[in-house]
Design an enzyme around this catalytic site. Structure first.
Site, mmCIF file in Angstrom:
data_model
loop_
_atom_site.group_PDB
_atom_site.id
_atom_site.type_symbol
_atom_site.label_atom_id
_atom_site.label_comp_id
_atom_site.label_asym_id
_atom_site.label_seq_id
_atom_site.Cartn_x
_atom_site.Cartn_y
_atom_site.Cartn_z
ATOM 1 N N ASP A 169 -18.966 -45.871 -41.183
ATOM 2 C CA ASP A 169 -18.445 -46.143 -39.852
ATOM 3 C C ASP A 169 -19.340 -47.199 -39.212
ATOM 4 O OD1 ASP A 169 -17.752 -46.191 -37.171
ATOM 5 O OD2 ASP A 169 -17.565 -44.008 -36.990
ATOM 6 N N TYR A 216 -9.641 -52.056 -24.466
ATOM 7 C CA TYR A 216 -9.627 -52.868 -25.691
ATOM 8 C C TYR A 216 -9.873 -54.340 -25.349
ATOM 9 C CZ TYR A 216 -7.825 -55.293 -29.818
ATOM 10 O OH TYR A 216 -7.686 -56.128 -30.901
ATOM 11 N N GLY A 217 -9.163 -54.838 -24.336
ATOM 12 C CA GLY A 217 -9.373 -56.225 -23.909
ATOM 13 C C GLY A 217 -10.799 -56.431 -23.414
ATOM 14 N N ALA A 218 -11.313 -55.453 -22.684
ATOM 15 C CA ALA A 218 -12.689 -55.552 -22.180
ATOM 16 C C ALA A 218 -13.679 -55.616 -23.342
ATOM 17 C CB ALA A 218 -13.003 -54.358 -21.283
ATOM 18 N N ALA A 219 -13.418 -54.825 -24.373
ATOM 19 C CA ALA A 219 -14.310 -54.815 -25.539
ATOM 20 C C ALA A 219 -14.269 -56.158 -26.262
ATOM 21 C CB ALA A 219 -13.906 -53.687 -26.486
ATOM 22 N N LYS A 220 -13.082 -56.724 -26.411
ATOM 23 C CA LYS A 220 -12.975 -58.009 -27.108
ATOM 24 C C LYS A 220 -13.548 -59.143 -26.248
ATOM 25 C CE LYS A 220 -10.990 -56.819 -31.065
ATOM 26 N NZ LYS A 220 -11.779 -56.779 -32.311
HETATM 27 N N1 LIG Z 1 -3.056 -57.026 -35.807
HETATM 28 C C1 LIG Z 1 -3.127 -57.645 -34.651
HETATM 29 O O1 LIG Z 1 -2.092 -57.945 -34.020
HETATM 30 C C2 LIG Z 1 -4.484 -58.031 -34.085
HETATM 31 C C3 LIG Z 1 -4.516 -58.917 -33.003
HETATM 32 C C4 LIG Z 1 -5.730 -59.285 -32.453
HETATM 33 C C5 LIG Z 1 -6.905 -58.822 -33.004
HETATM 34 N N2 LIG Z 1 -6.871 -57.943 -34.047
HETATM 35 C C6 LIG Z 1 -8.162 -57.482 -34.595
HETATM 36 O O2 LIG Z 1 -8.184 -57.737 -35.980
HETATM 37 C C7 LIG Z 1 -9.131 -56.866 -36.603
HETATM 38 C C8 LIG Z 1 -8.494 -56.271 -37.862
HETATM 39 O O3 LIG Z 1 -7.444 -55.433 -37.491
HETATM 40 P P1 LIG Z 1 -6.041 -55.417 -38.256
HETATM 41 O O4 LIG Z 1 -5.061 -56.012 -37.350
HETATM 42 O O5 LIG Z 1 -6.188 -55.954 -39.623
HETATM 43 O O6 LIG Z 1 -5.723 -53.847 -38.245
HETATM 44 P P2 LIG Z 1 -6.003 -52.724 -39.358
HETATM 45 O O7 LIG Z 1 -5.109 -52.924 -40.503
HETATM 46 O O8 LIG Z 1 -5.957 -51.439 -38.606
HETATM 47 O O9 LIG Z 1 -7.485 -53.014 -39.850
HETATM 48 C C9 LIG Z 1 -8.638 -52.527 -39.217
HETATM 49 C C10 LIG Z 1 -9.619 -52.104 -40.305
HETATM 50 O O10 LIG Z 1 -10.878 -51.812 -39.719
HETATM 51 C C11 LIG Z 1 -11.348 -50.578 -40.239
HETATM 52 N N3 LIG Z 1 -12.137 -49.978 -39.180
HETATM 53 C C12 LIG Z 1 -11.741 -49.692 -37.917
HETATM 54 N N4 LIG Z 1 -12.739 -49.130 -37.227
HETATM 55 C C13 LIG Z 1 -13.801 -49.064 -38.094
HETATM 56 C C14 LIG Z 1 -15.120 -48.572 -37.991
HETATM 57 N N5 LIG Z 1 -15.589 -48.014 -36.859
HETATM 58 N N6 LIG Z 1 -15.937 -48.657 -39.063
HETATM 59 C C15 LIG Z 1 -15.488 -49.203 -40.207
HETATM 60 N N7 LIG Z 1 -14.261 -49.692 -40.372
HETATM 61 C C16 LIG Z 1 -13.423 -49.608 -39.326
HETATM 62 C C17 LIG Z 1 -10.106 -49.780 -40.630
HETATM 63 O O11 LIG Z 1 -10.345 -48.918 -41.723
HETATM 64 P P3 LIG Z 1 -10.778 -47.371 -41.536
HETATM 65 O O12 LIG Z 1 -9.848 -46.804 -40.505
HETATM 66 O O13 LIG Z 1 -10.630 -46.794 -42.888
HETATM 67 O O14 LIG Z 1 -12.204 -47.413 -41.078
HETATM 68 C C18 LIG Z 1 -9.150 -50.877 -41.056
HETATM 69 O O15 LIG Z 1 -9.251 -51.146 -42.438
HETATM 70 C C19 LIG Z 1 -9.523 -55.838 -35.542
HETATM 71 O O16 LIG Z 1 -10.792 -56.173 -35.017
HETATM 72 C C20 LIG Z 1 -8.450 -56.007 -34.470
HETATM 73 O O17 LIG Z 1 -8.909 -55.640 -33.192
HETATM 74 C C21 LIG Z 1 -5.690 -57.551 -34.607
#
Ligand SMILES: NC(=O)c1ccc[n+]([C@@H]2O[C@H](COP(=O)([O-])OP(=O)(O)OC[C@H]3O[C@@H](n4cnc5c(N)ncnc54)[C@H](OP(=O)(O)O)[C@@H]3O)[C@@H](O)[C@H]2O)c1
Length: 242
Positions: A56, A146-150
């Site tokens: 994690d 979430y927006g605040a974190a990003k």
């Molecule tokens: N998809 C969108 O529309 C979008 C838009 C803007 C930004 N983002 C950003 O893109 C990034 C990737 O997200 P995604 O869209 O590809 O979604 P996703 O498929 O849910 O991928 C997120 C990955 O991060 C892992 N993860 C989450 N929290 C974690 C933690 N505390 N420790 C270790 N691993 C963790 C998850 O695996 P586990 O649950 O197994 O840990 C998962 O594999 C994120 O930062 C997200 O905020 C996504």
């Protein structure tokens, strides 16, 4: 920089992180992916030819324990792990304590985790390394905690770029808009909301993981050594990062 670089992609088991890891693996780099779900991660790693390290990213003790399994030298760190934890817990329980706990979960998941992993690996980053953190359009368009974190990711990135800059290490945020083929929404994106988000783009389509990969691989490249401290938007024009 070494010919075969050591790449670490947090959250590399699914979605954007998986696509990023795949691109580096196909380019012949040595790739380590991380995540919390062992089965998801090991299956992805097998498909990719990558090394899985389960932990994690937002838990200091877990990061500490994982250090023994992470590469001794890191050329590219992609802080991709994160997501909107409100989609998993419905925004938390009633009351102020519940609100605070839910808010903190998004901060931990998205900004504390990235900062923690970067700090833990700081002495392993090679001169000329690349630190890339996945932000979000939500930092600018708003999405509660979430927006605040990003948004905090963007502010933190500036100091990382400044601190590591003298060693030729760059730090950039890649900020996607709506990206399909991910687990991000955990089934909670309505068709109406999806159409609205697509309608906000100039090219009238959702992004793909490969749209993000294109930018990540560029800022990770040796050629991008003078690009640092930046937020690079990948959103089809839905937000203008002027
Ligand atoms: N998809 C969108 O529309 C979008 C838009 C803007 C930004 N983002 C950003 O893109 C990034 C990737 O997200 P995604 O869209 O590809 O979604 P996703 O498929 O849910 O991928 C997120 C990955 O991060 C892992 N993860 C989450 N929290 C974690 C933690 N505390 N420790 C270790 N691993 C963790 C998850 O695996 P586990 O649950 O197994 O840990 C998962 O594999 C994120 O930062 C997200 O905020 C996504």
């Amino acid at each position: 920089m070494a010919d075969n670089r050591e790449i670490v992609v947090t959250g590399g088991g699914t979605g954007i992180g998986y696509a990023v890891a795949a691109a580096f693996a196909q380019a012949g780099e040595r790739v380590t992916i991380t995540g919390r779900r062992e089965k998801v991660l090991t299956e992805a790693a097998t498909l990719l030819g990558a090394r899985p390290v389960v932990f994690d990213a937002a838990d200091p003790a877990a990061v500490e324990a994982a250090l023994a399994e992470l590469p001794e030298r890191v050329d590219v760190l992609v802080n991709n792990a994160g997501g909107n934890t409100d989609f998993l817990d419905g925004g938390g329980e009633e009351g102020l304590a519940g609100f605070a706990a839910a808010f903190e979960r998004n901060l931990r998941s998205n900004v504390v985790g990235a900062a923690l992993v970067t700090h833990a690996l700081r002495d392993r980053l090679a001169d000329g390394a690349r630190i890339i953190t996945v932000g979000s359009i939500a930092a600018h368009t708003g999405a509660g905690s979430y927006g605040a974190a990003k948004a905090a990711v963007e502010a933190w990135n500036v100091s990382v770029a400044r601190d590591f800059g003298p060693r030729g290490i760059t730090a950039n945020v890649v900020a996607p808009g709506l990206i399909g083929d991910t687990e991000f929404f955990h089934g909670q994106l309505s068709e109406q909301r999806r159409e609205w988000l697509i309608g906000n783009t100039m090219n009238k389509r959702p992004g793909t993981p490969d749209d993000v990969v294109a930018v990540v691989t560029f800022v990770a490249s040796p050629a991008a050594g003078h690009v640092t401290g930046q937020v690079v938007h990948v959103n089809g024009g839905a937000h203008l990062g002027k």
